[in-house]
Scaffold this motif. Structure first.
Motif, short mmCIF file in Angstrom:
data_model
loop_
_atom_site.label_atom_id
_atom_site.label_comp_id
_atom_site.label_asym_id
_atom_site.label_seq_id
_atom_site.Cartn_x
_atom_site.Cartn_y
_atom_site.Cartn_z
N PHE A 33 0.55 18.67 0.87
CA PHE A 33 1.24 17.82 1.62
C PHE A 33 0.58 16.34 1.43
O PHE A 33 -0.38 16.20 1.53
CB PHE A 33 1.37 18.27 3.12
CG PHE A 33 2.23 19.41 3.33
CD1 PHE A 33 3.41 19.46 3.72
CD2 PHE A 33 1.49 20.69 3.21
CE1 PHE A 33 4.04 20.78 4.12
CE2 PHE A 33 2.17 21.81 3.31
CZ PHE A 33 3.34 21.91 3.71
N TYR A 34 1.70 15.42 1.60
CA TYR A 34 1.48 14.15 1.55
C TYR A 34 1.28 13.77 2.85
O TYR A 34 2.27 14.55 3.85
CB TYR A 34 2.18 12.93 0.64
CG TYR A 34 2.35 13.30 -0.56
CD1 TYR A 34 1.29 12.51 -1.29
CD2 TYR A 34 3.46 13.75 -1.27
CE1 TYR A 34 1.40 12.66 -2.69
CE2 TYR A 34 3.51 14.06 -2.83
CZ TYR A 34 2.50 13.42 -3.31
OH TYR A 34 2.61 13.63 -4.99
N LEU A 75 2.95 10.63 5.70
CA LEU A 75 3.39 9.12 5.85
C LEU A 75 2.37 8.21 6.72
O LEU A 75 1.79 8.84 7.73
CB LEU A 75 4.65 8.96 6.58
CG LEU A 75 5.83 9.78 5.55
CD1 LEU A 75 6.98 9.76 6.23
CD2 LEU A 75 5.88 9.20 4.16
N THR A 100 0.88 -1.21 0.02
CA THR A 100 0.02 -0.14 0.09
C THR A 100 0.86 1.26 -0.06
O THR A 100 2.01 1.16 0.49
CB THR A 100 -0.84 -0.05 1.24
OG1 THR A 100 -0.05 -0.13 2.48
CG2 THR A 100 -1.80 -1.23 1.22
N PRO A 101 0.30 2.35 -0.49
CA PRO A 101 1.16 3.38 -0.76
C PRO A 101 1.89 4.11 0.68
O PRO A 101 1.12 3.92 1.99
CB PRO A 101 0.25 4.49 -1.32
CG PRO A 101 -0.93 4.13 -1.21
CD PRO A 101 -0.89 2.66 -0.98
N PHE A 102 3.00 4.74 0.53
CA PHE A 102 3.45 5.58 1.44
C PHE A 102 3.30 7.09 1.65
O PHE A 102 3.45 7.66 2.68
CB PHE A 102 5.22 5.33 1.46
CG PHE A 102 5.62 4.23 2.36
CD1 PHE A 102 5.87 2.85 1.54
CD2 PHE A 102 5.99 4.27 3.57
CE1 PHE A 102 6.18 1.81 2.08
CE2 PHE A 102 6.34 2.77 4.29
CZ PHE A 102 6.25 1.62 3.51
N LEU A 103 3.01 7.55 0.43
CA LEU A 103 2.67 8.97 0.20
C LEU A 103 1.05 9.09 0.35
O LEU A 103 0.57 8.82 -0.76
CB LEU A 103 3.46 9.60 -0.93
CG LEU A 103 4.84 9.57 -1.10
CD1 LEU A 103 5.37 10.05 -2.38
CD2 LEU A 103 5.23 10.62 0.20
N ILE A 104 0.57 9.22 1.46
CA ILE A 104 -0.98 9.29 1.50
C ILE A 104 -1.44 10.50 1.96
O ILE A 104 -0.81 11.70 1.81
CB ILE A 104 -1.32 8.14 2.33
CG1 ILE A 104 -0.84 8.23 3.83
CG2 ILE A 104 -0.82 6.93 1.81
CD1 ILE A 104 -1.67 7.38 4.57
N LYS A 105 -2.61 10.61 2.68
CA LYS A 105 -3.38 11.71 3.19
C LYS A 105 -3.37 12.01 4.50
O LYS A 105 -3.46 11.12 5.41
CB LYS A 105 -4.77 11.75 2.34
CG LYS A 105 -5.63 12.91 2.74
CD LYS A 105 -6.78 12.64 2.15
CE LYS A 105 -7.89 13.99 2.41
NZ LYS A 105 -8.43 14.27 1.12
N VAL A 163 4.70 14.61 7.80
CA VAL A 163 3.90 15.15 6.38
C VAL A 163 5.27 15.39 5.44
O VAL A 163 6.44 15.54 5.74
CB VAL A 163 3.19 16.35 6.51
CG1 VAL A 163 1.94 16.04 7.30
CG2 VAL A 163 3.98 17.32 6.74
N VAL A 164 4.90 15.27 4.01
CA VAL A 164 5.80 15.53 2.94
C VAL A 164 5.34 16.43 2.12
O VAL A 164 4.59 16.33 1.28
CB VAL A 164 6.06 14.00 2.29
CG1 VAL A 164 7.06 14.37 1.25
CG2 VAL A 164 6.34 13.05 3.11
#
Lengths: 581, 581
Positions: free
Chosen positions: B189-190, B192, B164-169, B179-180
């Motif tokens: 921002f994404y 984690l 499943t993704p690492f860059l999420i909401k 956050v990213v």
């Protein structure tokens, strides 16, 4: 208990059993007296029968089920009169005696079938529904199987699965990092790893000797079609090895995957020098499913007053076998193809070797029959073949001809989906000169070892320095690559210097690794496979997206989550950052 | 080829073979005529002999090797006269005839031995050297094995490993997100993932039915000892299951791990209601390796003019068997223990049931022999036992008594390192009231299903609502937990409402999940194990840090990398952010 069996499980030998199934309503057909419902799960499809006369209430209830309703059905397994040999459960059906609607469904925004009516955008938005479609589900399951076999092979060969951190340090060399503000360390940032490169090297210094990890990597690059900001790497490293050990170990891995997943026995992989790959195919990842090697023609075509050739640095021909009968239209299409801005050739020259032995070229003005005969001989043409010629600056024309070769391969059906041609490409250049930055960059990464005998040319002739670096290409796709690493502090320092790092910069960014090299570093090397890409190639599919459960679009957005998104002022404040837009 | 064998491989049956070994110099002993060097790799240690008379040059060269030099040695295997039965290679040694120094080493900053002289800080800074120590290496290899067996079990049971993704909401509910910043989506921002919770639920909606992933999770919390900002979860979910199915499946997993990794056959796991666990042990993860269940004494101690008890909401005693002979000093130590600010009791009352049958308490003033006899009977004391009593507000005194019980268990050696007592704790409360926020929070997470029969109390008596939630504790440590999920949109909306979300907030943050529930969501549930924690518990070790190859310290820093760190202005600018400090 929600089910006694899955929807793909029951066979003729189960007749008379009382069973409970759960699943999604795939189809419903009402024949007045009988109602047939197919229910689906990831294991298969089972036909359920409701009999109006026998149970009118149940029949009425079943008649109201819509597509994608989740139901639990109890009933008895009976032999089907009208068998369906295409479905593994097609010899039986279930006479229902109980129905329980677990969950209703609105009408889905597209049909949940392989041949769906949903476009890309709507399917991305409702990815959880798209993932119900058989062909998408199969790809996710396929990926699971490949991962499982990768682990089986590596575990059996003594590799250790070791996790490395995701919150690491930003280093400007290489692609752009995604960064993560640290609340506990105000004004400071972690970076997400572009790969676990330095960590796996440290693990070698620590003595773990055979390492692997199937792990996520992150690159904040402008996304091209089919590139994802996060992607998965099968990341491997070994100590006390030479290049040969690594090639053998991972050739074994790929063979194991093909054997266990596709039941294909691959013969030993051929190997090719990078220089030869560029010279013969204009690509560092040639598709070997078909021939059409490049034929360099400078010697035989220059000096005949044809200015285009005389001015060209390199003239290359490829022999399209049995294509002498290409129509004018077909040739024009190929010419248009090479003249597209993405390819950028100025024109395409051809020579037909007709079935009757005559030669006909687009440059007959400049070359007589005898001269054209030399072209044909040099390109090993036979009657019925077509020679296609491009010319220009060497590097450019090779790239253009590579595109033309692949296009022809596609048009002629030579790139077969069920044929697999792996190739090791060896001895990549260590450095590449990037005009716009006006400096040399590491072609692979700064930790790649130059070939010993080429170290002396690091400054005098940087382009000449070859690396102990290798790529694995399958069918024209790079599925993996790696190198023997530098394990000597002095050589690593020299490499950073060559790349324009000051001592202070090198120490600040990679000091931990160079320090580690001072305490007994073993010789080591490794490689990494792109897991998403490998899965796609194994299926002869170009797009990696369907092998990712929740992919992002070309703007790096997850349209299902609607992410990225703005965050609370409170969050920003805690992180000691502001947005500037 | 750098080696023909590893340093742990050669046996008496290999005598007379010519071999090549590579490894690190562990020790060097010069006896004048003979020089013995032990070389080490992760497989073992092999003794190498250099003979001065036979080859003075080689001897001299070998005599200059320092600790942690990396060497390649060629030689012949011979039988040792002075065998070492503790070392698997101890029956042989290698008479060296060639030595190649692959890599020199500076003197390491601490000794590379189990009994190292290096403190925590220096070992964290040079983690790559710390990882060379046998006991640290063993833990990393242990973790690999556990991961492997987890996969073996889950794969064999039809689970699919889906990434499943690492860059999420980012979602404010729960712990704080890392956050990213998104460069391509300025100002956005994404986040984690704190766990793949919503994704695994979507996978159930998609029909994958049995999912697992061993994956990294991230929480930006203030770090306590032994908490890491990134940690690894064995994350699992199943569809068409009830709680019983899940408990059985994952009890099977834990049994499989104990059997394959530790050769321990665990009996079926006992189960306990959350309420009982709190009442009998004051903990939702009781350590069942020893008894000392809580004995509630209100009925027999109140109303005797002892104000401390009369004012207390709850009086609890625990029976420390055979401890009547505790000295004054021992009792004072226990009193000091419970009065520590972290525990916060005001005092400790005791009752000795002496070997001679007499009773002696610290509150003899208020209770006569007959009354004290009742205490003893109610706590099932026998002669020689010691009753320890705490009192106060019910919730607090349970926590305090839990600490005292564990402390006693430690002191009395009842928490044995080689004994393992798993326990399922069931029926956790759905909600907990957080005073400082003045509202109810989900105890597990907002997707946990309330028990059907308790839904009616969601507003009238929220504390009474139990969840279909369960934890697995082993030896007093929570190693995993999970729940049956809500799969109905209305109930999920109701839950968000109960937690104080407006409709708009719920939709903005979790709309994708609630929408998914409208298209046929199956009943589902799952659980997650803390992988780092599980490895530690299996070794009866409290700290998870050594089971992580590259851990962070309590400020979330990687002192080896010196990360987090500042980043370039150019990077900040590209990301459209500023730091505010």
């Amino acid at each position: 208990m929600y089910r006694s069996h899955t929807c793909g499980e029951l066979r003729i030998t189960d007749v008379n059993k009382n069973v409970t199934l759960s699943g999604w309503v795939q189809t419903s057909r009402n024949f007045g007296e009988l109602l047939f419902i197919d229910i689906r799960d990831r294991y298969g499809l089972t036909q359920i029968v409701f009999n109006k006369t026998e149970n009118i209430d149940l029949f009425t209830q079943a008649n109201q089920l819509g597509r994608e309703f989740v139901v639990q059905i109890k009933g008895k397994v009976v032999e089907r009169s009208n068998k369906n040999p295409k479905n593994p459960t097609g010899e039986i059906e279930i006479i229902a005696n109980d129905l329980n609607v677990l969950s209703a469904s609105k009408l889905p925004p597209f049909t949940i079938e392989n041949n769906t009516d949903g476009g890309d955008d709507i399917r991305m938005q409702y990815r959880y529904l798209d993932l119900r479609r058989g062909e998408v589900q199969e790809k996710i399951i396929f990926r699971h199987k490949v991962g499982h076999e990768v682990r089986n092979y590596l575990n059996a060969n003594g590799f250790l699965d070791i996790e490395t951190p995701f919150l690491i340090k930003s280093t400007p060399e290489g692609a752009r990092d995604f960064v993560v503000p640290s609340r506990m360390n105000p004004g400071q940032f972690y970076a997400l790893p572009q790969s676990p490169q330095t960590f796996k090297q440290l693990l070698m210094v620590s003595g773990f000797d055979k390492y692997y990890q199937i792990t996520r990597c992150f690159r904040d690059e402008d996304l091209r079609a089919d590139r994802q900001p996060e992607f998965t790497q099968i990341d491997c490293e070994m100590a006390f090895v030479e290049q040969e050990d690594i090639l053998n170990m991972f050739e074994g891995l790929i063979k194991h995957i093909f054997k266990t997943i596709k039941n294909i026995d691959l013969p030993d992989f051929p190997r090719m020098q990078y220089d030869d790959a560029m010279r013969l195919y204009g690509s560092d990842k040639p598709d070997l499913r078909f021939g059409m090697q490049f034929n360099e023609m400078n010697d035989i075509v220059k000096g005949k007053d044809f200015k285009v050739f005389d001015d060209a640095e390199l003239i290359i021909g490829i022999n399209a076998e049995n294509c002498a009968n290409f129509t004018r239209k077909q040739l024009d299409e190929l010419t248009d193809f090479v003249k597209r801005p993405q390819i950028g050739a100025t024109g395409l020259i051809y020579l037909r070797y007709n079935e009757d032995g005559t030669l006909k070229s687009s440059v007959d003005k400049f070359y007589n029959e005898e001269e054209l005969k030399k072209w044909a001989v040099s390109a090993k043409m036979k009657e019925g073949d077509l020679l296609l010629v491009l010319c220009g600056k060497a590097e450019k024309v090779r790239k253009q001809m590579n595109e033309l070769r692949l296009e022809l391969g596609n048009k002629l059906g030579l790139r077969k989906a069920d044929e697999f041609k792996p190739l090791w490409v060896l001895d990549f250049p260590l450095l590449e000169y990037i005009e716009e930055d006006n400096r040399w960059f590491a072609m692979h990464h700064p930790f790649t070892s130059p070939k010993k005998e080429d170290i002396e040319f690091l400054y005098t002739d940087p382009a000449r320095v070859r690396a102990d670096a290798y790529d694995l290409a399958i069918n024209g796709v790079e599925v993996g690559g790696g190198s023997i690493r530098i394990f000597d502090k002095q050589l690593q320092a020299k490499m950073f210097e060559r790349l324009g790092f000051s001592d202070a910069e090198a120490q600040k960014q990679f000091g931990f690794l160079m320090n580690a090299f001072e305490y007994g570093a073993p010789p080591h090397g490794g490689l990494a496979f792109g897991f998403d890409r490998l899965c796609a190639v194994l299926n002869s599919i170009e797009s990696i997206r369907d092998f990712i459960a929740f992919p992002k679009n070309n703007s790096g957005r997850d349209v299902m989550l609607d992410s990225p998104s703005t965050i609370d002022e409170k969050q920003l404040k805690e992180l000691n950052i502001n947005t500037t837009i």
